[in-house]
Design a protein around this motif. Structure first.
Motif, PDB file in Angstrom:
ATOM      1  N   ASP A 129       0.831  -1.212   0.000  1.00  0.00           N
ATOM      2  CA  ASP A 129       0.000   0.000   0.000  1.00  0.00           C
ATOM      3  C   ASP A 129       0.860   1.255   0.000  1.00  0.00           C
ATOM      4  N   ALA A 130       1.949   1.213   0.770  1.00  0.00           N
ATOM      5  CA  ALA A 130       2.825   2.385   0.850  1.00  0.00           C
ATOM      6  C   ALA A 130       3.530   2.634  -0.478  1.00  0.00           C
ATOM      7  N   VAL A 131       4.047   1.580  -1.088  1.00  0.00           N
ATOM      8  CA  VAL A 131       4.773   1.727  -2.354  1.00  0.00           C
ATOM      9  C   VAL A 131       3.841   2.176  -3.472  1.00  0.00           C
ATOM     10  N   SER A 132       2.564   1.805  -3.386  1.00  0.00           N
ATOM     11  CA  SER A 132       1.615   2.143  -4.456  1.00  0.00           C
ATOM     12  C   SER A 132       1.359   3.643  -4.565  1.00  0.00           C
ATOM     13  N   ILE A 133       1.694   4.422  -3.532  1.00  0.00           N
ATOM     14  CA  ILE A 133       1.470   5.874  -3.609  1.00  0.00           C
ATOM     15  C   ILE A 133       2.602   6.594  -4.347  1.00  0.00           C
ATOM     16  N   LEU A 134       3.700   5.886  -4.604  1.00  0.00           N
ATOM     17  CA  LEU A 134       4.826   6.523  -5.284  1.00  0.00           C
ATOM     18  C   LEU A 134       4.482   6.773  -6.748  1.00  0.00           C
ATOM     19  N   SER A 135       5.131   7.772  -7.331  1.00  0.00           N
ATOM     20  CA  SER A 135       4.971   8.004  -8.767  1.00  0.00           C
ATOM     21  C   SER A 135       5.590   6.818  -9.509  1.00  0.00           C
ATOM     22  N   PRO A 136       5.206   6.607 -10.768  1.00  0.00           N
ATOM     23  CA  PRO A 136       5.769   5.462 -11.507  1.00  0.00           C
ATOM     24  C   PRO A 136       7.296   5.433 -11.521  1.00  0.00           C
ATOM     25  N   GLN A 137       7.943   6.587 -11.713  1.00  0.00           N
ATOM     26  CA  GLN A 137       9.414   6.609 -11.751  1.00  0.00           C
ATOM     27  C   GLN A 137      10.004   6.340 -10.377  1.00  0.00           C
ATOM     28  N   GLN A 138       9.413   6.933  -9.329  1.00  0.00           N
ATOM     29  CA  GLN A 138       9.901   6.677  -7.976  1.00  0.00           C
ATOM     30  C   GLN A 138       9.769   5.198  -7.634  1.00  0.00           C
ATOM     31  N   ARG A 139       8.618   4.621  -7.977  1.00  0.00           N
ATOM     32  CA  ARG A 139       8.379   3.207  -7.684  1.00  0.00           C
ATOM     33  C   ARG A 139       9.372   2.326  -8.432  1.00  0.00           C
ATOM     34  N   LYS A 140       9.622   2.643  -9.712  1.00  0.00           N
ATOM     35  CA  LYS A 140      10.555   1.846 -10.506  1.00  0.00           C
ATOM     36  C   LYS A 140      11.954   1.896  -9.896  1.00  0.00           C
ATOM     37  N   VAL A 141      12.415   3.087  -9.556  1.00  0.00           N
ATOM     38  CA  VAL A 141      13.755   3.243  -8.970  1.00  0.00           C
ATOM     39  C   VAL A 141      13.820   2.538  -7.620  1.00  0.00           C
ATOM     40  N   PHE A 142      12.775   2.716  -6.800  1.00  0.00           N
ATOM     41  CA  PHE A 142      12.735   2.075  -5.482  1.00  0.00           C
ATOM     42  C   PHE A 142      12.803   0.557  -5.620  1.00  0.00           C
ATOM     43  N   GLU A 143      11.996  -0.015  -6.520  1.00  0.00           N
ATOM     44  CA  GLU A 143      11.967  -1.464  -6.690  1.00  0.00           C
ATOM     45  C   GLU A 143      13.297  -1.991  -7.228  1.00  0.00           C
ATOM     46  N   MET A 144      13.886  -1.265  -8.191  1.00  0.00           N
ATOM     47  CA  MET A 144      15.170  -1.704  -8.730  1.00  0.00           C
ATOM     48  C   MET A 144      16.254  -1.667  -7.657  1.00  0.00           C
ATOM     49  N   SER A 145      16.182  -0.666  -6.787  1.00  0.00           N
ATOM     50  CA  SER A 145      17.184  -0.517  -5.741  1.00  0.00           C
ATOM     51  C   SER A 145      16.962  -1.502  -4.601  1.00  0.00           C
ATOM     52  N   ARG A 146      15.734  -1.509  -4.056  1.00  0.00           N
ATOM     53  CA  ARG A 146      15.488  -2.274  -2.848  1.00  0.00           C
ATOM     54  C   ARG A 146      15.084  -3.722  -3.095  1.00  0.00           C
ATOM     55  N   LEU A 147      14.345  -3.965  -4.162  1.00  0.00           N
ATOM     56  CA  LEU A 147      13.849  -5.316  -4.393  1.00  0.00           C
ATOM     57  C   LEU A 147      14.735  -6.116  -5.331  1.00  0.00           C
ATOM     58  N   GLU A 148      15.370  -5.426  -6.292  1.00  0.00           N
ATOM     59  CA  GLU A 148      16.248  -6.128  -7.222  1.00  0.00           C
ATOM     60  C   GLU A 148      17.715  -6.025  -6.814  1.00  0.00           C
ATOM     61  N   GLY A 149      18.010  -5.144  -5.863  1.00  0.00           N
ATOM     62  CA  GLY A 149      19.364  -5.033  -5.338  1.00  0.00           C
ATOM     63  C   GLY A 149      20.354  -4.327  -6.246  1.00  0.00           C
ATOM     64  N   LEU A 150      19.859  -3.507  -7.186  1.00  0.00           N
ATOM     65  CA  LEU A 150      20.761  -2.811  -8.103  1.00  0.00           C
ATOM     66  C   LEU A 150      21.352  -1.572  -7.432  1.00  0.00           C
ATOM     67  N   LYS A 151      22.577  -1.217  -7.831  1.00  0.00           N
ATOM     68  CA  LYS A 151      23.224  -0.007  -7.330  1.00  0.00           C
ATOM     69  C   LYS A 151      22.699   1.201  -8.097  1.00  0.00           C
ATOM     70  N   GLN A 152      22.897   2.375  -7.528  1.00  0.00           N
ATOM     71  CA  GLN A 152      22.363   3.598  -8.137  1.00  0.00           C
ATOM     72  C   GLN A 152      22.905   3.825  -9.545  1.00  0.00           C
ATOM     73  N   ASP A 153      24.185   3.560  -9.767  1.00  0.00           N
ATOM     74  CA  ASP A 153      24.730   3.776 -11.112  1.00  0.00           C
ATOM     75  C   ASP A 153      24.167   2.756 -12.106  1.00  0.00           C
ATOM     76  N   GLU A 154      23.863   1.535 -11.628  1.00  0.00           N
ATOM     77  CA  GLU A 154      23.243   0.533 -12.495  1.00  0.00           C
ATOM     78  C   GLU A 154      21.814   0.942 -12.868  1.00  0.00           C
ATOM     79  N   ILE A 155      21.098   1.487 -11.898  1.00  0.00           N
ATOM     80  CA  ILE A 155      19.733   1.959 -12.160  1.00  0.00           C
ATOM     81  C   ILE A 155      19.769   3.111 -13.150  1.00  0.00           C
TER      82      ILE A 155
END
Length: 197
Positions: A129-155
């Protein structure tokens, strides 16, 4: 395509690459069952499989210009389907790892597996529910960082963004998530903060 004409996939793909929505609908109707079956087998959920079908064909439509050069659509569709489902599974695994970490911090152990399972599902709902309030770009970056474990430069490289923009999206996401999760206890927020380093 002309109604009643023999099925010509190469011609259909060319029409779709030119933006023909009727041709795309024909392609969708012809292949949706196979995609649903594969997704259902791998995701073990009717709802998740239906979502996968919609998302996979949306990706194909959004990149329709590529279709004109494809000679074997079945192989192309199999690759797109496989990659999409692996991404879904990877995100689920990352979310499960995060939630299990939250669970270890939030739930007093020794109460039995039922309590852990209930708490895990409740935390999953709260986080979703909390993640669903993020904008599409914020959610994508958040998921790539926190759920997929990618580094910021990789994202940044993957999304065609600067590293500073990725940092900003993560910071904005954190701010929104802190606000949304505030009602669920400071320790949950603290763990999320540690996860968002």
């Amino acid at each position: 395509m002309i109604p009643g004409a023999p099925y010509d996939e190469v011609a259909l793909l060319r029409l779709i690459s030119e933006g023909d929505a009727i041709a795309f609908r024909q392609l969708f109707e012809r292949h949706k069952g196979k995609v649903y079956y594969i997704a259902r087998e791998m995701l073990h959920s009717d709802e998740a499989a239906q979502d996968a079908v919609q998302e996979i064909f949306l990706k194909i439509w959004l990149h329709n210009q590529r279709l004109a050069g494809i000679n074997n659509f079945t192989a192309y569709l199999n690759t797109v389907t496989r990659n999409h489902i692996y991404n879904v599974l990877r995100k689920e695994a990352g979310q499960e790892k995060l939630l299990r970490h939250l669970l270890q911090q939030e739930v007093i152990t020794g109460e039995g597996e039922a309590l852990n399972t209930l708490a895990l599902h409740e935390m999953q709902r709260i986080l979703h529910d909390a993640v669903s309030i993020l904008s599409p770009q914020q959610r994508k970056v958040f998921e790539m960082s926190r759920l997929e474990g990618l580094k910021q430069d990789e994202i940044a490289a993957s999304l065609g963004l600067s590293k500073e923009t990725v940092k900003k999206y993560l910071a904005d996401a954190l701010r929104k998530l802190k606000s949304q999760l505030g009602a669920h206890g400071q320790s949950l927020i603290l763990i999320l903060l540690l996860q968002l380093r």
